[in-house]
Design a protein around this motif. Structure first.
Motif, mmCIF file in Angstrom:
data_model
loop_
_atom_site.group_PDB
_atom_site.id
_atom_site.type_symbol
_atom_site.label_atom_id
_atom_site.label_comp_id
_atom_site.label_asym_id
_atom_site.label_seq_id
_atom_site.Cartn_x
_atom_site.Cartn_y
_atom_site.Cartn_z
ATOM 1 N N SER A 17 0.997 -1.164 -0.118
ATOM 2 C CA SER A 17 0.445 0.403 -0.354
ATOM 3 C C SER A 17 0.566 0.865 0.014
ATOM 4 O O SER A 17 1.687 1.027 0.650
ATOM 5 C CB SER A 17 -1.196 0.090 1.091
ATOM 6 N N GLU A 19 0.363 6.032 -0.025
ATOM 7 C CA GLU A 19 -0.570 7.383 -0.183
ATOM 8 C C GLU A 19 -0.114 8.201 -0.527
ATOM 9 O O GLU A 19 0.693 8.931 -0.257
ATOM 10 C CB GLU A 19 -1.103 7.491 1.651
ATOM 11 N N TYR A 81 -5.643 12.975 -1.593
ATOM 12 C CA TYR A 81 -5.081 12.484 -1.643
ATOM 13 C C TYR A 81 -5.346 10.645 -2.498
ATOM 14 O O TYR A 81 -6.306 10.815 -2.534
ATOM 15 C CB TYR A 81 -5.721 11.418 -0.039
ATOM 16 N N HIS A 83 -5.147 6.836 -1.888
ATOM 17 C CA HIS A 83 -4.589 5.651 -1.081
ATOM 18 C C HIS A 83 -5.080 4.421 -1.743
ATOM 19 O O HIS A 83 -5.868 4.154 -2.606
ATOM 20 C CB HIS A 83 -5.406 5.556 0.024
ATOM 21 N N ASN A 85 -3.954 0.174 -2.347
ATOM 22 C CA ASN A 85 -3.997 -1.165 -1.669
ATOM 23 C C ASN A 85 -3.796 -2.231 -2.814
ATOM 24 O O ASN A 85 -4.113 -1.691 -3.761
ATOM 25 C CB ASN A 85 -5.607 -1.784 -1.231
#
Length: 121
Positions: A17, A19, A81, A83, A85
């Protein structure tokens, strides 16, 4: 002068992951702009990855990242942002932040310089 500055790009292993952040400096009208994340992989055209509306209420994603990436924004911090994954090697690219407003007043289109994400295969 509006400046969009991305950060957070890194080398991350497959399945990991990350960000990304994009902060708008000198941009008092941040909350009036839709914000987008684009990416450009080596040898490929730039593609739209995710978008978020002015108030953050609507988010859209390209099919290849839906369910894995989440776009969000903080209009107090002038920051958007991304994010990410379950990263895959196909996510390797330079990621660009874009601020867009197509209606007047204050119409404009601004870009950051990008941040690199590398996911080794």
């Amino acid at each position: 002068q509006v400046q969009l500055v991305e950060s957070g790009g890194d080398l991350v292993q497959s399945g990991g992951s990350l960000e990304l952040s994009c902060t708008a400096a000198g941009f008092t009208l941040f909350s009036l702009f839709n914000m987008n994340w684009y990416r450009q992989a080596p040898g490929k055209e730039r593609e739209l990855v995710a978008s978020i509306s002015k108030d953050g209420g609507i988010a859209n994603y390209t099919d290849s990242v839906r369910g894995r990436f989440t776009i969000s924004r903080d209009n107090v911090k002038n920051t958007v942002y991304l994010h990410m994954n379950s990263l895959k090697s196909d996510d390797t690219a330079v990621y660009y932040c874009n601020a867009e407003r197509t209606i007047t007043p204050f119409r404009g289109n601004y870009w950051g310089r990008g941040t690199r994400v590398t996911v080794p295969s």
